[in-house]
Design a protein around this motif. Structure first.
Motif, short mmCIF file in Angstrom:
data_model
loop_
_atom_site.label_atom_id
_atom_site.label_comp_id
_atom_site.label_asym_id
_atom_site.label_seq_id
_atom_site.Cartn_x
_atom_site.Cartn_y
_atom_site.Cartn_z
N VAL A 188 0.86 -1.18 0.00
CA VAL A 188 0.00 0.00 0.00
C VAL A 188 0.90 1.24 0.00
CG1 VAL A 188 -1.65 1.33 1.37
CG2 VAL A 188 -1.90 -1.14 1.21
N GLN A 189 0.62 2.14 -0.93
CA GLN A 189 1.40 3.37 -0.99
C GLN A 189 0.90 4.38 0.04
OE1 GLN A 189 1.40 5.11 -4.89
NE2 GLN A 189 2.55 6.91 -4.27
N LYS A 190 -0.43 4.43 0.22
CA LYS A 190 -1.01 5.42 1.11
C LYS A 190 -2.35 4.91 1.62
CE LYS A 190 -2.46 10.26 0.99
NZ LYS A 190 -2.76 11.39 0.12
N PHE A 191 -2.64 5.23 2.88
CA PHE A 191 -3.99 4.97 3.37
C PHE A 191 -4.54 6.23 4.01
CE2 PHE A 191 -2.67 4.64 7.75
CZ PHE A 191 -3.84 4.74 8.49
N GLU A 192 -5.83 6.43 3.84
CA GLU A 192 -6.50 7.59 4.43
C GLU A 192 -7.77 7.09 5.11
OE1 GLU A 192 -7.07 10.83 1.37
OE2 GLU A 192 -6.17 9.26 0.15
N VAL A 193 -8.03 7.61 6.30
CA VAL A 193 -9.31 7.35 6.96
C VAL A 193 -10.27 8.42 6.43
CG1 VAL A 193 -10.54 7.23 9.15
CG2 VAL A 193 -8.17 6.44 9.01
N THR A 194 -11.26 8.01 5.64
CA THR A 194 -12.19 8.99 5.09
C THR A 194 -13.41 9.16 5.99
OG1 THR A 194 -13.28 7.35 3.69
CG2 THR A 194 -11.44 8.57 2.72
N GLU A 195 -13.61 8.19 6.90
CA GLU A 195 -14.74 8.28 7.83
C GLU A 195 -14.45 7.37 9.02
OE1 GLU A 195 -19.28 6.89 7.40
OE2 GLU A 195 -18.59 8.22 5.79
N GLY A 196 -14.79 7.82 10.22
CA GLY A 196 -14.68 6.97 11.40
C GLY A 196 -13.36 7.10 12.15
N ASP A 197 -13.24 6.24 13.19
CA ASP A 197 -12.08 6.31 14.08
C ASP A 197 -11.40 4.94 14.27
OD1 ASP A 197 -13.94 4.92 15.54
OD2 ASP A 197 -14.07 6.36 17.18
N GLY A 198 -11.71 4.00 13.38
CA GLY A 198 -11.15 2.66 13.50
C GLY A 198 -12.17 1.63 13.95
N GLY A 199 -13.35 2.09 14.36
CA GLY A 199 -14.41 1.18 14.78
C GLY A 199 -15.29 0.77 13.61
N ILE A 200 -16.40 0.10 13.93
CA ILE A 200 -17.35 -0.30 12.89
C ILE A 200 -17.81 0.94 12.13
CG2 ILE A 200 -19.66 -1.27 12.49
CD1 ILE A 200 -19.19 -3.10 14.90
N GLY A 201 -17.88 0.81 10.80
CA GLY A 201 -18.29 1.94 9.96
C GLY A 201 -17.14 2.77 9.44
N THR A 202 -15.93 2.53 9.97
CA THR A 202 -14.76 3.27 9.48
C THR A 202 -14.54 2.93 8.01
OG1 THR A 202 -13.70 3.34 11.64
CG2 THR A 202 -12.25 3.52 9.72
N ILE A 203 -14.23 3.95 7.23
CA ILE A 203 -13.94 3.76 5.81
C ILE A 203 -12.50 4.19 5.56
CG2 ILE A 203 -14.48 4.48 3.45
CD1 ILE A 203 -17.40 4.86 4.42
N LEU A 204 -11.74 3.28 4.96
CA LEU A 204 -10.35 3.54 4.60
C LEU A 204 -10.24 3.60 3.08
CD1 LEU A 204 -8.25 1.01 6.74
CD2 LEU A 204 -8.86 3.36 7.30
N LYS A 205 -9.43 4.52 2.59
CA LYS A 205 -9.06 4.54 1.18
C LYS A 205 -7.62 4.06 1.10
CE LYS A 205 -8.50 7.32 -2.96
NZ LYS A 205 -8.50 8.67 -3.54
N LEU A 206 -7.41 2.96 0.41
CA LEU A 206 -6.08 2.39 0.21
C LEU A 206 -5.63 2.68 -1.21
CD1 LEU A 206 -6.82 -1.03 1.92
CD2 LEU A 206 -5.64 0.91 2.92
N THR A 207 -4.49 3.35 -1.35
CA THR A 207 -3.93 3.64 -2.66
C THR A 207 -2.71 2.74 -2.85
OG1 THR A 207 -4.67 5.93 -2.47
CG2 THR A 207 -3.00 5.47 -4.15
N PHE A 208 -2.66 2.09 -3.99
CA PHE A 208 -1.61 1.09 -4.23
C PHE A 208 -0.46 1.68 -5.04
CE2 PHE A 208 -5.60 -0.96 -3.41
CZ PHE A 208 -5.24 -1.84 -2.41
N PRO A 209 0.74 1.10 -4.88
CA PRO A 209 1.90 1.61 -5.61
C PRO A 209 1.70 1.53 -7.12
CG PRO A 209 2.57 0.03 -3.91
CD PRO A 209 1.08 -0.04 -4.02
N PRO A 210 2.33 2.44 -7.87
CA PRO A 210 2.25 2.37 -9.33
C PRO A 210 2.71 0.99 -9.80
CG PRO A 210 3.36 4.38 -8.63
CD PRO A 210 3.16 3.54 -7.40
N GLY A 211 2.00 0.47 -10.80
CA GLY A 211 2.37 -0.84 -11.34
C GLY A 211 1.64 -2.00 -10.68
#
Length: 160
Positions: free
Chosen positions: A38-61
């Motif tokens: 994973v190149q980058k992760f962002e928490v777009t919603e929540g605090d790590g509990g149920i309902g938390t949404i993460l955006k995972l961006t993957f390395p080029p290639g």
């Protein structure tokens, strides 16, 4: 087309220590620090509990896709169980209708645990060729990365 994959890895640390990593956002941070999966992760919603949404961006290639968002759908600290489902991008763009990951930390004895990861997915018939994108490889790499991190941290605690 429904599929299921699983991976198990024994780790010589107490289950509670492994859960401190797997049951929190620390796992995503560890992935980001490593940078190979994973190149980058962002928490777009929540605090790590149920309902938390993460955006995972993957390395080029990275084959298949550049990112996806996943939502934590279950988090049970007592059973040491965490589930996440892809809700945007990634597998969904490849014809998957469902991609779900379950992490379980199972106590074997006071100093050893097993981390079992299960992936369940469903792919539209017309996209069945893309089912090969659902692999256990990344999960196996993640488990090894987590294992090495936990053992290193245990060793540094033992020497203090």
């Amino acid at each position: 087309m429904f599929g299921q994959l699983s991976h198990e890895l024994e780790i010589n640390v107490p289950a509670s220590e492994a859960w401190e990593l797997y049951g929190t956002l620390r796992l995503a941070k560890l992935l980001e620090e490593d940078g190979t999966l994973v190149q980058k992760f962002e928490v777009t919603e929540g605090d790590g509990g149920i309902g938390t949404i993460l955006k995972l961006t993957f390395p080029p290639g990275t084959p298949g896709f550049t990112y996806y968002k996943e939502k934590f759908t279950k988090l049970d600290n007592e059973k040491r169980l965490k589930e996440a489902e892809v809700i945007e991008g990634g597998y969904l763009e490849l014809g998957f209708t469902f991609h779900h990951t379950r992490f379980e930390v199972i106590e074997m004895d006071s100093d050893t645990c097993m981390v079992r990861t299960t992936i369940e997915y469903d792919v539209k018939e017309e996209a069945a060729a893309n089912a090969s994108y659902a692999t256990i490889d990344a999960v196996a790499k993640l488990a090894e990365l987590a294992k090495n991190h936990l053992i290193k941290n245990k060793a540094s605690k033992d020497t203090h």
